[in-house]
Design a protein around this motif. Sequence first.
Motif, PDB file in Angstrom:
ATOM      1  N   GLU A 158       7.810   6.046   1.557  1.00 13.88           N
ATOM      2  CA  GLU A 158       8.307   4.839   1.668  1.00 13.88           C
ATOM      3  C   GLU A 158       7.660   3.615   2.415  1.00 13.88           C
ATOM      4  N   LYS A 159       7.500   4.298   3.508  1.00 11.36           N
ATOM      5  CA  LYS A 159       7.023   3.270   4.401  1.00 11.36           C
ATOM      6  C   LYS A 159       5.277   2.982   3.750  1.00 11.36           C
ATOM      7  N   GLN A 160       4.257   4.213   3.290  1.00 13.89           N
ATOM      8  CA  GLN A 160       2.994   3.657   2.694  1.00 13.89           C
ATOM      9  C   GLN A 160       3.662   2.678   1.253  1.00 13.89           C
ATOM     10  N   VAL A 161       4.781   3.208   0.576  1.00 10.46           N
ATOM     11  CA  VAL A 161       4.915   2.391  -0.837  1.00 10.46           C
ATOM     12  C   VAL A 161       5.131   0.880   0.327  1.00 10.46           C
ATOM     13  N   LYS A 162       5.322   0.815   0.467  1.00 13.14           N
ATOM     14  CA  LYS A 162       5.837  -0.639   1.366  1.00 13.14           C
ATOM     15  C   LYS A 162       4.893  -1.200   1.658  1.00 13.14           C
ATOM     16  N   ASP A 163       3.592  -0.312   2.335  1.00 10.33           N
ATOM     17  CA  ASP A 163       2.456  -1.121   2.609  1.00 10.33           C
ATOM     18  C   ASP A 163       1.444  -1.054   2.003  1.00 10.33           C
TER      19      ASP A 163
END
Length: 122
Positions: free
Chosen positions: A75-80
């Motif tokens: 999720e963090k990587q997608v958000k970034d």
Amino acid sequence: MNNAPQLYTLYQQLLEQSKLMLRLASQGLWDELIACETDYVNAVHALSRITQEFEPSSQMQEQLRPTLRVILENEKQVKDLLQNRMDELAKLVGQSSIQKSVMSAYSNQGGHVLVPQHNLDQ
């Protein structure tokens, strides 16, 4: 009633969905990512419902923790990646706005190009 198998299944579905979303975002497939997001949100809601109905044991929580960590990292990587895309789009919109202003100024001059004239007498 033992909901452990259902809980594990939902976590695995959520993990697979998060992997898919990360792959789509990494490849810049934004329309596909948006379409996939609905399935992801539905999986999160299903997981939320079952955990409200059924309190997972400490042992089960321990077993699910690594999966949850991967989901959160995805999720963090997608958000970034989404933030990078938004920054890119904002830059393009800014450039488009500048181009529009230039074209507007140009059209206000009646289409005439204003070029400094050299004095031929000198």
